[in-house]
Design a protein around this motif. Sequence first.
Motif, PDB file in Angstrom:
ATOM      1  N   LEU A 187       2.523  22.035  58.631  1.00 26.74           N
ATOM      2  CA  LEU A 187       1.834  21.229  59.360  1.00 26.74           C
ATOM      3  C   LEU A 187       1.234  22.159  60.383  1.00 26.74           C
ATOM      4  CD1 LEU A 187       5.184  19.205  60.055  1.00 26.74           C
ATOM      5  CD2 LEU A 187       2.942  18.297  59.111  1.00 26.74           C
ATOM      6  N   ASP A 188       1.691  23.256  60.841  1.00 25.49           N
ATOM      7  CA  ASP A 188       0.731  23.829  61.929  1.00 25.49           C
ATOM      8  C   ASP A 188      -0.586  24.486  61.241  1.00 25.49           C
ATOM      9  OD1 ASP A 188       2.624  23.870  63.821  1.00 25.49           O
ATOM     10  OD2 ASP A 188       3.658  25.862  63.583  1.00 25.49           O
ATOM     11  N   ALA A 189      -0.551  24.589  59.992  1.00 23.65           N
ATOM     12  CA  ALA A 189      -1.635  25.389  59.207  1.00 23.65           C
ATOM     13  C   ALA A 189      -2.635  23.834  59.210  1.00 23.65           C
ATOM     14  CB  ALA A 189      -1.543  25.703  57.773  1.00 23.65           C
ATOM     15  N   LEU A 190      -2.414  22.863  58.918  1.00 21.65           N
ATOM     16  CA  LEU A 190      -3.180  21.352  58.971  1.00 21.65           C
ATOM     17  C   LEU A 190      -3.558  21.389  60.436  1.00 21.65           C
ATOM     18  CD1 LEU A 190      -0.890  19.266  56.568  1.00 21.65           C
ATOM     19  CD2 LEU A 190      -3.201  20.276  56.257  1.00 21.65           C
ATOM     20  N   GLY A 191      -2.468  21.328  61.234  1.00 19.93           N
ATOM     21  CA  GLY A 191      -2.922  21.236  62.793  1.00 19.93           C
ATOM     22  C   GLY A 191      -4.257  22.354  63.205  1.00 19.93           C
ATOM     23  N   GLU A 192      -4.112  23.372  62.834  1.00 21.26           N
ATOM     24  CA  GLU A 192      -5.045  24.541  63.126  1.00 21.26           C
ATOM     25  C   GLU A 192      -6.518  24.000  62.709  1.00 21.26           C
ATOM     26  OE1 GLU A 192      -6.915  26.940  64.941  1.00 21.26           O
ATOM     27  OE2 GLU A 192      -4.928  26.910  65.357  1.00 21.26           O
ATOM     28  N   LEU A 193      -6.361  23.464  61.388  1.00 21.63           N
ATOM     29  CA  LEU A 193      -7.732  23.216  60.774  1.00 21.63           C
ATOM     30  C   LEU A 193      -8.286  21.886  61.416  1.00 21.63           C
ATOM     31  CD1 LEU A 193      -7.255  22.659  56.615  1.00 21.63           C
ATOM     32  CD2 LEU A 193      -8.858  23.971  58.015  1.00 21.63           C
ATOM     33  N   ALA A 194      -7.376  20.993  61.677  1.00 22.37           N
ATOM     34  CA  ALA A 194      -7.934  19.983  62.716  1.00 22.37           C
ATOM     35  C   ALA A 194      -8.397  20.225  63.995  1.00 22.37           C
ATOM     36  CB  ALA A 194      -6.679  18.761  62.958  1.00 22.37           C
ATOM     37  N   ARG A 195      -7.612  21.277  64.574  1.00 19.89           N
ATOM     38  CA  ARG A 195      -8.474  21.660  65.917  1.00 19.89           C
ATOM     39  C   ARG A 195      -9.997  22.578  65.564  1.00 19.89           C
ATOM     40  NH1 ARG A 195      -4.633  25.262  69.926  1.00 19.89           N
ATOM     41  NH2 ARG A 195      -4.558  26.655  67.768  1.00 19.89           N
ATOM     42  N   ARG A 196      -9.699  23.221  64.567  1.00 24.00           N
ATOM     43  CA  ARG A 196     -11.006  23.941  64.226  1.00 24.00           C
ATOM     44  C   ARG A 196     -12.278  23.095  63.745  1.00 24.00           C
ATOM     45  NH1 ARG A 196     -10.372  27.043  59.165  1.00 24.00           N
ATOM     46  NH2 ARG A 196      -8.328  27.643  60.147  1.00 24.00           N
ATOM     47  N   HIS A 197     -11.814  21.966  63.310  1.00 22.00           N
ATOM     48  CA  HIS A 197     -13.031  20.989  62.903  1.00 22.00           C
ATOM     49  C   HIS A 197     -13.072  19.878  63.836  1.00 22.00           C
ATOM     50  CE1 HIS A 197     -13.993  23.301  59.199  1.00 22.00           C
ATOM     51  NE2 HIS A 197     -12.821  23.542  59.085  1.00 22.00           N
ATOM     52  N   ASP A 198     -12.108  19.651  64.909  1.00 24.82           N
ATOM     53  CA  ASP A 198     -12.192  18.470  65.695  1.00 24.82           C
ATOM     54  C   ASP A 198     -11.855  17.351  64.942  1.00 24.82           C
ATOM     55  OD1 ASP A 198     -12.328  17.099  68.105  1.00 24.82           O
ATOM     56  OD2 ASP A 198     -14.299  17.018  67.962  1.00 24.82           O
ATOM     57  N   LEU A 199     -10.678  17.306  64.348  1.00 26.53           N
ATOM     58  CA  LEU A 199     -10.461  16.232  63.537  1.00 26.53           C
ATOM     59  C   LEU A 199      -9.130  15.555  64.103  1.00 26.53           C
ATOM     60  CD1 LEU A 199     -10.840  17.623  59.786  1.00 26.53           C
ATOM     61  CD2 LEU A 199     -12.400  16.242  61.295  1.00 26.53           C
ATOM     62  N   TRP A 200      -8.818  14.404  63.858  1.00 30.04           N
ATOM     63  CA  TRP A 200      -7.282  13.694  64.089  1.00 30.04           C
ATOM     64  C   TRP A 200      -6.466  14.128  63.014  1.00 30.04           C
ATOM     65  CZ3 TRP A 200      -6.094  11.375  68.569  1.00 30.04           C
ATOM     66  CH2 TRP A 200      -7.141  10.921  69.403  1.00 30.04           C
TER      67      TRP A 200
END
Length: 392
Positions: A187-200
């Motif tokens: 989940l943290d890896a997906l969250g970091e991806l979302a933050r890096r690409h400005d995604l929900w």
Amino acid sequence: MRYARMTDRLAGLGSDKWVLHVAAQARAAAGHRILNLTIGEPDMPTPAALIDAACTAMREGRTHYSNGRGEESLLRALAARHSQRLGRPVGTDRFLCLPGTQTALYLIFQALCEPGDEVILGDPMYATYEGLVRASGAVPVPVTLRDTAGFRLQAEDVEAAITPSTRVIFINTPHNPTGAILGPAELDALGELARRHDLWIVSDEVYGDLTHDGRPFTSALANPAFEERTIVAASISKSHAAPGFRSGWACGPAAFCARALPLSETMLFGSQPFIADMTARALSAPPDLARAMAARMARRARIVRDALDGVAGMRVPLPEAGMFALIDIRALSRDSTAFALELLERQDVAVMPGASFGAALEGWLRVALNASDEDTATACARIRRFAEVMAA
């Protein structure tokens, strides 16, 4: 006559996916004794205490209009439940109450997506997900959930699918149909991806209380670093054996709830107060009912595994949560729909073809674990006979 483009986008994405369930019902109406393992209904009736709570509320006059966000008693119960689960305060301004997880997810995607946006989601997926995304005008971008990775969505696979049009990473944990649970690191890896690409991140967590054998569940909201871009949907349909009451919610940033509230009010303008009272009572008690149900589901998953794993080349991985087990029939057939229809015709056993849940599950079957232990064992014996004849 002319119709809205949404009707074209949703063509074939509704009841068409449930052809096996419909065929089983028709066969039962014709007098056959069907072992129906297609639908994820709870394996017990709605508890009498919850029905009594709803009836008492109705008799006390709780039948008038509500507000668009939800009844205050339910909002407080949701805030308390999520505060306890996450270990930090969660305010009532972070919830919208809606009729079930499905409606909550519909609202979320309508509020987040524009036509042409892309939503990344795992394949296989629950049968309604493609329709939820396409209803908003967005485009679903399936990412294969590999059985070699336990059917858990991998950040590297998601990253490879991200484009400038990506708006949302849509996850389901615990997962339907595979029963996989995403862990904190995933989940943290997906969250970091979302933050890096400005995604929900949108997470369907309706099976969160139905983990097997004491396995821990981690919400997508667990890490506060990502809570401002994460929205969770859930309901009491599974955890409290109350699917017909249609009581669910969305939990997200307060700013999201404020922006989405007018849309919710346009759709519904409030749920039924007596159902809100029942839901508040359900959420205020320990999840004993869900734990007992999960224990039965885990036991039946082992019945399926012990009866069928290794038979005629079939494989049965044990689920980590939820109401379903999977059977890998690729050694026998790559057409799961044809296999399931013939199984129904010859053995009066109804299961869902993997193809109903995405291309990645073709060659698999989904078996509901809500029948009794005896009926589950009988169904497995019939599936075994059918598979052995096919393999001969």
